[in-house]
Design an enzyme around this catalytic site. Structure first.
Site, PDB file in Angstrom:
ATOM      1  N   CYS A  96       8.944  92.550  31.548  1.00 38.58           N
ATOM      2  CA  CYS A  96       7.557  92.127  31.807  1.00 38.58           C
ATOM      3  C   CYS A  96       6.883  91.530  30.584  1.00 38.58           C
ATOM      4  O   CYS A  96       5.772  91.019  30.693  1.00 38.58           O
ATOM      5  CB  CYS A  96       6.755  93.314  32.310  1.00 38.58           C
ATOM      6  SG  CYS A  96       7.617  94.209  33.607  1.00 38.58           S
ATOM      7  N   PHE A 106       9.149  97.374  30.473  1.00 38.89           N
ATOM      8  CA  PHE A 106      10.187  98.400  30.520  1.00 38.89           C
ATOM      9  C   PHE A 106      11.072  98.211  29.294  1.00 38.89           C
ATOM     10  O   PHE A 106      11.319  97.084  28.859  1.00 38.89           O
ATOM     11  CB  PHE A 106      11.042  98.232  31.782  1.00 38.89           C
ATOM     12  CG  PHE A 106      10.408  98.828  33.009  1.00 38.89           C
ATOM     13  CD1 PHE A 106       9.334  99.688  32.930  1.00 38.89           C
ATOM     14  CD2 PHE A 106      10.918  98.527  34.263  1.00 38.89           C
ATOM     15  CE1 PHE A 106       8.771 100.251  34.070  1.00 38.89           C
ATOM     16  CE2 PHE A 106      10.353  99.075  35.407  1.00 38.89           C
ATOM     17  CZ  PHE A 106       9.281  99.938  35.312  1.00 38.89           C
ATOM     18  N   LYS A 126      -3.323  90.679  38.037  1.00 40.90           N
ATOM     19  CA  LYS A 126      -2.159  90.959  38.882  1.00 40.90           C
ATOM     20  C   LYS A 126      -2.598  91.363  40.286  1.00 40.90           C
ATOM     21  O   LYS A 126      -1.843  91.253  41.244  1.00 40.90           O
ATOM     22  CB  LYS A 126      -1.298  92.068  38.279  1.00 40.90           C
ATOM     23  CG  LYS A 126      -0.497  91.620  37.062  1.00 40.90           C
ATOM     24  CD  LYS A 126       0.466  92.699  36.593  1.00 40.90           C
ATOM     25  CE  LYS A 126       1.293  92.252  35.403  1.00 40.90           C
ATOM     26  NZ  LYS A 126       0.514  92.214  34.137  1.00 40.90           N
ATOM     27  N   GLU A 150      -2.624 102.236  29.228  1.00 41.75           N
ATOM     28  CA  GLU A 150      -3.214 101.015  28.681  1.00 41.75           C
ATOM     29  C   GLU A 150      -4.675 101.243  28.288  1.00 41.75           C
ATOM     30  O   GLU A 150      -5.136 100.762  27.248  1.00 41.75           O
ATOM     31  CB  GLU A 150      -3.105  99.867  29.695  1.00 41.75           C
ATOM     32  CG  GLU A 150      -3.629  98.544  29.133  1.00 41.75           C
ATOM     33  CD  GLU A 150      -3.209  97.333  29.947  1.00 41.75           C
ATOM     34  OE1 GLU A 150      -2.743  97.512  31.094  1.00 41.75           O
ATOM     35  OE2 GLU A 150      -3.342  96.208  29.424  1.00 41.75           O
ATOM     36  N   HIS A 157       2.581  90.712  40.158  1.00 40.20           N
ATOM     37  CA  HIS A 157       3.269  90.881  38.875  1.00 40.20           C
ATOM     38  C   HIS A 157       4.458  89.931  38.848  1.00 40.20           C
ATOM     39  O   HIS A 157       5.445  90.133  39.541  1.00 40.20           O
ATOM     40  CB  HIS A 157       3.725  92.336  38.734  1.00 40.20           C
ATOM     41  CG  HIS A 157       4.207  92.685  37.360  1.00 40.20           C
ATOM     42  ND1 HIS A 157       4.601  91.735  36.436  1.00 40.20           N
ATOM     43  CD2 HIS A 157       4.345  93.887  36.739  1.00 40.20           C
ATOM     44  CE1 HIS A 157       4.978  92.344  35.320  1.00 40.20           C
ATOM     45  NE2 HIS A 157       4.828  93.645  35.477  1.00 40.20           N
ATOM     46  N   HIS A 210      -2.429  94.315  30.986  1.00 39.08           N
ATOM     47  CA  HIS A 210      -1.141  94.323  31.677  1.00 39.08           C
ATOM     48  C   HIS A 210      -1.394  94.846  33.098  1.00 39.08           C
ATOM     49  O   HIS A 210      -0.902  94.287  34.052  1.00 39.08           O
ATOM     50  CB  HIS A 210      -0.134  95.184  30.912  1.00 39.08           C
ATOM     51  CG  HIS A 210       1.262  95.049  31.430  1.00 39.08           C
ATOM     52  ND1 HIS A 210       1.873  93.828  31.589  1.00 39.08           N
ATOM     53  CD2 HIS A 210       2.158  95.978  31.858  1.00 39.08           C
ATOM     54  CE1 HIS A 210       3.075  94.018  32.092  1.00 39.08           C
ATOM     55  NE2 HIS A 210       3.281  95.301  32.273  1.00 39.08           N
TER      56      HIS A 210
END
Lengths: 85, 402
Positions: free
Chosen positions: B162, B390, B326, B305, B331, B294
């Protein structure tokens, strides 16, 4: 459609030409077919005739499958079809 | 040190097939998420996504290009063409060698992989199309863009899940700043919305079956999107001298690794990346009015976050506007950071903060102003965009008005 017509139709589609514009004495260069176009043509032939074409792009001249001209490719496909039958 | 201008932008995503339509949708809080229309969708438990709709590849590409271009490559090539057109750049022989392409992607040509596996495993065929490899390789998009525009300098692909796009854009920025290149086309592209792609994500149990509601107490996971965005980054004086319209300044970049867990995020790693981006840009926390989060809509990301932003900004966090777009475009995994820079341009250039839509309940663990549901006007002279991948990889970009 016989083998000759089917091979010409496949090559014509790859070369973005009309089948009527394809002559048996034409080479790949005459057709404007690059190496990717050639492997795509061979893939299409394998799919259309359900056979395996012995061709290695590393040494096209040494392969059993003659790609020097349209006529040679037709003959090679005809032979593969006969061998399978 | 050389400065870096953004002089062109292009995109295709679930909200629009170009930048103006995408900005309009972001401003209006349009949701691009809907029922997935892909093969075997009835065998999926997750059946929603932000797909690029009304897309006809034959309107953009000839037969030979379609044979060679996976969907993710097509999206990148379309976006790059828009960005180049807007920049007005003409690439001569000398500039070609000083220009490159750096794109992010996570899955590369995943639909090509999916289709080929289907034909050999499910359909029992013994041969695949000869272009499977050049279609599926992760650098196919970057290479296609370099060929379309004759860019002969540094060209490669970054794959960091990501964070791919943010890493790509951050490196492209550094290349221009350090003198390695004068022009870089950069951003990212993703097209994972195929049966195998969704199945893999389903397995992780982090996907929502009903919608993307970042920072909302009712959030229950992420929703995948697809598409691309590509920007022209250009050495500042080069852009000024040719009279280019500078959209914004690419001001800074920070990246860190959590070095902890392969999937769980860490507030510490994220906070260090945010602080690093501010420091790199020479910006103080008070200078930042907007952060494109994010904000995946997973329980873990959004909580962590918010914690990271609170730590990095201190008291300045109270005045910060934070939104996750998003909720609208989904995403885009390796392409997401690139599309999210468009929301930053909207904030910097038009003073409009794109909202976090789908917000229906406050979460005490997300105590920031997340601009719920409706866009807001604000004066923004600098902003950040976060990406946390990730693998514990964090990448944050900082932009400033031109």
């Amino acid at each position: 459609m016989d083998t000759r017509e089917r091979v010409i139709a496949i090559i014509a589609e790859q070369a973005l030409l009309e089948p009527s514009d394809i002559r048996e004495d034409m080479s790949l260069a005459d057709l404007g077919l690059d190496s990717l176009g050639l492997v795509e043509s061979i893939f299409a032939i394998e799919e259309a005739f359900d056979l395996r074409v012995p061709f290695n792009a590393n040494e096209p001249q040494a392969s059993e499958f003659d790609v020097s001209t349209v006529g040679a490719m037709i003959k090679a496909v005809e032979r593969l079809v006969m061998e399978r039958a | 040190m050389r400065r870096v201008a953004i002089t062109g932008a292009g995109t295709i995503n679930a909200l629009g097939h170009d930048v103006p339509s995408t900005l309009q949708a972001l401003r209006n809080g349009v949701c691009g998420i809907g029922p997935l229309t892909i093969r075997d969708a009835d065998r999926l438990s997750v059946r929603i996504g932000a797909q690029v709709k009304h897309y006809d590849e034959t309107a953009h590409f000839g037969r030979q290009q379609i044979a060679l271009y996976d969907r993710f490559t097509q999206f990148a090539v379309i976006s790059a063409a828009q960005a180049m057109k807007q920049s007005g750049l003409s690439i001569d022989e000398e500039l070609a060698c000083r220009s490159g392409v750096l794109l992010g992607t996570s899955g590369g040509g995943l639909s090509t992989v999916d289709d080929s596996y289907r034909s050999v495993y499910e359909e029992g065929k013994n041969r695949v199309h000869p272009f499977v490899v050049p279609r599926l390789m992760a650098n196919a998009a970057a290479s296609a863009v370099s060929m379309e525009h004759g860019l002969q300098g540094p060209v490669f692909t970054v794959s960091s899940a990501c964070a791919s796009s943010n890493h790509a854009m951050g490196l492209a920025f550094q290349m221009i700043r350090s003198g390695m290149a004068d022009v870089m086309l950069t951003g990212g592209s993703e097209a994972m919305l195929c049966f195998g792609g969704i199945k893999a994500w389903e397995g992780l149990r982090v996907m929502s079956e009903d919608g993307c509601r970042p920072f909302s107490a009712t959030r229950n996971g992420m929703v995948e999107g697809e598409g691309a965005a590509v920007f022209v980054l250009e050495e500042w004086n080069h852009a000024v001298e040719r009279g280019a319209d500078i959209l914004a300044e690419f001001a800074g970049f920070g990246m860190t690794a959590d070095a902890k867990d392969i999937v769980l995020p860490s507030a510490d790693g994220a906070q260090r990346a945010i602080s690093a981006a501010l420091a790199d840009a020479g910006l103080a926390a008070e200078d930042i009015a907007y952060v494109n989060a994010h904000g995946t809509g997973t329980t873990a990301n959004d909580r962590v976050e918010c914690l990271a932003l609170a730590k990095a900004f201190g008291p300045a966090a109270d005045h910060l506007l934070v939104s996750s777009t998003k909720s609208m475009h989904g995403h885009l995994i390796g392409g997401t950071g690139a599309v999210e820079v468009l929301a930053c341009l909207l904030a910097l250039r038009e003073g409009v903060i794109a909202p976090t839509i789908g917000f229906d309940a406050t979460d005490p663990e997300c105590p920031l102003d997340v601009v719920p549901n409706i866009a807001r006007e604000a004066k923004v002279t600098a902003c950040l965009s976060n990406a946390f991948a990730f693998g514990g990889l964090n990448a944050v970009v900082a932009l400033r008005t031109a």
